[in-house]
Design an enzyme around this catalytic site. Structure first.
Site, PDB file in Angstrom:
ATOM      1  N   ASP A  46       0.809  -1.220   0.000  1.00 29.98           N
ATOM      2  CA  ASP A  46       0.000   0.000   0.000  1.00 29.98           C
ATOM      3  C   ASP A  46       0.841   1.269   0.000  1.00 29.98           C
ATOM      4  O   ASP A  46       0.663   2.150  -0.832  1.00 29.98           O
ATOM      5  CB  ASP A  46      -0.924   0.050   1.234  1.00 29.98           C
ATOM      6  CG  ASP A  46      -2.047  -0.962   1.140  1.00 29.98           C
ATOM      7  OD1 ASP A  46      -1.879  -1.990   0.456  1.00 29.98           O
ATOM      8  OD2 ASP A  46      -3.098  -0.727   1.785  1.00 29.98           O
ATOM      9  N   ARG A  76      -0.288   5.417  17.094  1.00 31.20           N
ATOM     10  CA  ARG A  76      -0.471   6.395  16.010  1.00 31.20           C
ATOM     11  C   ARG A  76       0.001   7.796  16.376  1.00 31.20           C
ATOM     12  O   ARG A  76       0.689   8.437  15.578  1.00 31.20           O
ATOM     13  CB  ARG A  76      -1.936   6.428  15.540  1.00 31.20           C
ATOM     14  CG  ARG A  76      -2.438   5.142  14.881  1.00 31.20           C
ATOM     15  CD  ARG A  76      -1.468   4.552  13.928  1.00 31.20           C
ATOM     16  NE  ARG A  76      -2.012   3.394  13.196  1.00 31.20           N
ATOM     17  CZ  ARG A  76      -1.290   2.578  12.473  1.00 31.20           C
ATOM     18  NH1 ARG A  76       0.024   2.756  12.379  1.00 31.20           N
ATOM     19  NH2 ARG A  76      -1.841   1.565  11.839  1.00 31.20           N
ATOM     20  N   ASP A 106      -7.533   4.997  12.189  1.00 33.05           N
ATOM     21  CA  ASP A 106      -6.150   5.453  12.065  1.00 33.05           C
ATOM     22  C   ASP A 106      -6.032   6.787  11.325  1.00 33.05           C
ATOM     23  O   ASP A 106      -5.229   7.637  11.695  1.00 33.05           O
ATOM     24  CB  ASP A 106      -5.299   4.375  11.380  1.00 33.05           C
ATOM     25  CG  ASP A 106      -5.097   3.158  12.280  1.00 33.05           C
ATOM     26  OD1 ASP A 106      -5.062   3.343  13.503  1.00 33.05           O
ATOM     27  OD2 ASP A 106      -4.989   2.035  11.752  1.00 33.05           O
ATOM     28  N   SER A 121      -5.760  -7.759   7.899  1.00 36.70           N
ATOM     29  CA  SER A 121      -5.060  -6.498   8.109  1.00 36.70           C
ATOM     30  C   SER A 121      -4.392  -6.595   9.473  1.00 36.70           C
ATOM     31  O   SER A 121      -5.050  -6.758  10.495  1.00 36.70           O
ATOM     32  CB  SER A 121      -6.063  -5.342   8.077  1.00 36.70           C
ATOM     33  OG  SER A 121      -5.428  -4.168   8.539  1.00 36.70           O
TER      34      SER A 121
HETATM   35  N1  ARG Z   1      -9.353  -1.593  15.536  1.00 34.54           N
HETATM   36  C1  ARG Z   1      -8.128  -1.209  16.167  1.00 34.54           C
HETATM   37  C2  ARG Z   1      -8.074   0.266  16.378  1.00 34.54           C
HETATM   38  O1  ARG Z   1      -8.834   0.979  15.791  1.00 34.54           O
HETATM   39  C3  ARG Z   1      -6.926  -1.710  15.389  1.00 34.54           C
HETATM   40  C4  ARG Z   1      -6.689  -1.012  14.103  1.00 34.54           C
HETATM   41  C5  ARG Z   1      -5.561  -1.638  13.350  1.00 34.54           C
HETATM   42  N2  ARG Z   1      -5.166  -0.835  12.223  1.00 34.54           N
HETATM   43  C6  ARG Z   1      -4.876  -1.357  11.050  1.00 34.54           C
HETATM   44  N3  ARG Z   1      -4.581  -0.517  10.114  1.00 34.54           N
HETATM   45  N4  ARG Z   1      -4.916  -2.632  10.804  1.00 34.54           N
HETATM   46  O2  ARG Z   1      -7.267   0.743  17.124  1.00 34.54           O
END
Ligand code: ARG
Length: 384
Positions: free
Chosen positions: A8, A88, A117, A169
């Site tokens: 990506d 993040r 994110d 993911s």
């Molecule tokens: N659902 C979790 C959160 O919002 C994990 C997100 C994981 N991010 C990813 N890009 N796979 O914190």
């Protein structure tokens, strides 16, 4: 742009160059994702980046993000230990610094338009550099799928490893691994055992228990079995011990900030131990009223972290209160780990509020006058 070297972000890197005719600086944060960072700068340049900056954020991530979350017992919707949500802001904060140092006028990330994110990255950008233009290709380009991405990479001769379609993911750092998507999208379907990376199943965990002592100073974990360690080393060590004993798996459906329900499976071995040990030390060191006030703040604290408001005035307000609450949270918790279970077997503190004189079922001498309880209860019951 925030770059990992995966499909990506490789495609985004090139797309930015094609779309804007600009120079792109690749930026990669090491938060303990255990991906090979050695060949990354070469890869970024081969894809078209003018520069590639890698920052090791492991200690900062643990000491300034993970540990404050533990102090506040931050758990989202009662279940999620916020592994991605905490990483993040530190990634984005340093991205802004790198952008400024290298003279960028825009800043980009590879998060999609459906998730949390994007919000976490961009709220940090707004807080730290409101003047930078934000570019979020997933929300604007016409690439729709992984197949499109691979097409694009082929067309532009971007060096990506030929990988089988990623079944999930995955996001990994020192605090956790998260899995979303693929077969997990059916919330009734159990994850397959082969998916897990950090934890063994309870069935495969040892048939004997493991004991461990975790020491805290002012609510911050500082030592394991008497051995002082840096935050990152301590968490890595706990991940190993807990993971071997099958501790730290979570399977849940959560509500994203945008409102979408999402099924996530997490492995948070060390963090799970820390929460339990922290609570055990608090049980003998925290004033009752302070504990209960802090407990009222915890769900809100978790929500702010989850929604991306790490750099906000309201979270600073909560963090100040939480730090204040932790002044006396110094001591040790002893835990026994066995096949996915964490059993607290002891707690001690040089500043303990626990008094054997008061709590004893034996004769306490003059420590406590049981007769006082008569009036205490009579007045509590007056209005009833
Ligand atoms: N659902 C979790 C959160 O919002 C994990 C997100 C994981 N991010 C990813 N890009 N796979 O914190």
């Amino acid at each position: 742009m925030a770059y990992s070297g995966g499909l990506d972000t490789s495609v985004i890197l090139r797309w930015l160059i094609e779309e804007y005719g600009c120079e792109v600086v690749a930026y990669c944060a090491d938060v303990g994702q255990e991906e090979e960072l050695a060949g990354l700068p070469e890869k970024a340049r081969a894809t078209g980046a003018v520069d590639c900056v890698i920052r090791d954020l492991k200690e900062e991530f643990v000491s300034d993000y993970v540990f404050p979350a533990i102090q506040g017992n931050a758990v989202y919707e009662g279940t999620y230990l916020l592994g991605t949500a905490l990483a993040r802001p530190v990634i984005a904060k340093h991205q802004v610094e790198v952008a400024k140092e290298t003279g960028c006028d825009a800043i980009a990330h590879g998060a999609t338009g459906k998730g949390n994110d994007q919000v976490r990255f961009e709220l940090t950008y707004r807080a730290k550099a409101p003047d930078l233009t934000v570019v979020a290709p997933w929300r604007t380009w016409d690439i729709r799928s992984r197949t499109d991405c691979i097409e694009y990479a082929k067309k532009h001769k971007i060096p990506v490893q030929a990988t089988a379609a990623k079944p999930y993911s995955i996001d990994r750092n020192l605090l956790h691994i998260s899995f979303e998507g693929g077969i997990l999208e059916d919330p009734w379907k159990a994850p397959e055992e082969a998916m897990f990376i950090l934890t063994s199943s309870p069935e495969a965990a040892p048939d004997y228990s493991t004991e461990i002592i975790i020491s805290f100073e002012k609510g911050i974990p500082v030592a394991i079995d008497g051995e002082k360690m840096t935050g990152a080393n301590l968490l890595a060590h706990l991940n190993k011990i807990a993971g071997q004993n099958g501790v730290g798996r979570v399977d849940m459906v959560e509500t994203r900030f945008v409102g979408i329900r999402s099924r996530g499976v997490y492995e948070t071995p060390g963090g799970t131990l820390l929460l339990v040990a922290h609570r055990a030390v608090e049980s003998i060191t925290l004033d009752r009223e302070v504990m209960h006030e802090r407990d009222r703040l915890s769900p809100r604290f978790a929500e702010l972290i989850y929604n991306g408001f790490w750099f906000s005035p309201e979270i600073n307000f909560l963090k100040a209160a939480i730090t204040e609450s932790q002044k006396n949270v110094t001591g040790d918790a002893r835990l026994k780990l066995y096949k996915g279970n964490i059993l607290v077997t002891g707690r001690r503190s040089p500043v303990s509020l626990y008094s054997e004189d008061l709590s004893t079922f034996e004769d306490d001498g003059d420590a406590y006058n049981q007769g006082d309880a008569t009036g205490f209860i009579r007045l509590q019951g007056l209005r009833l």
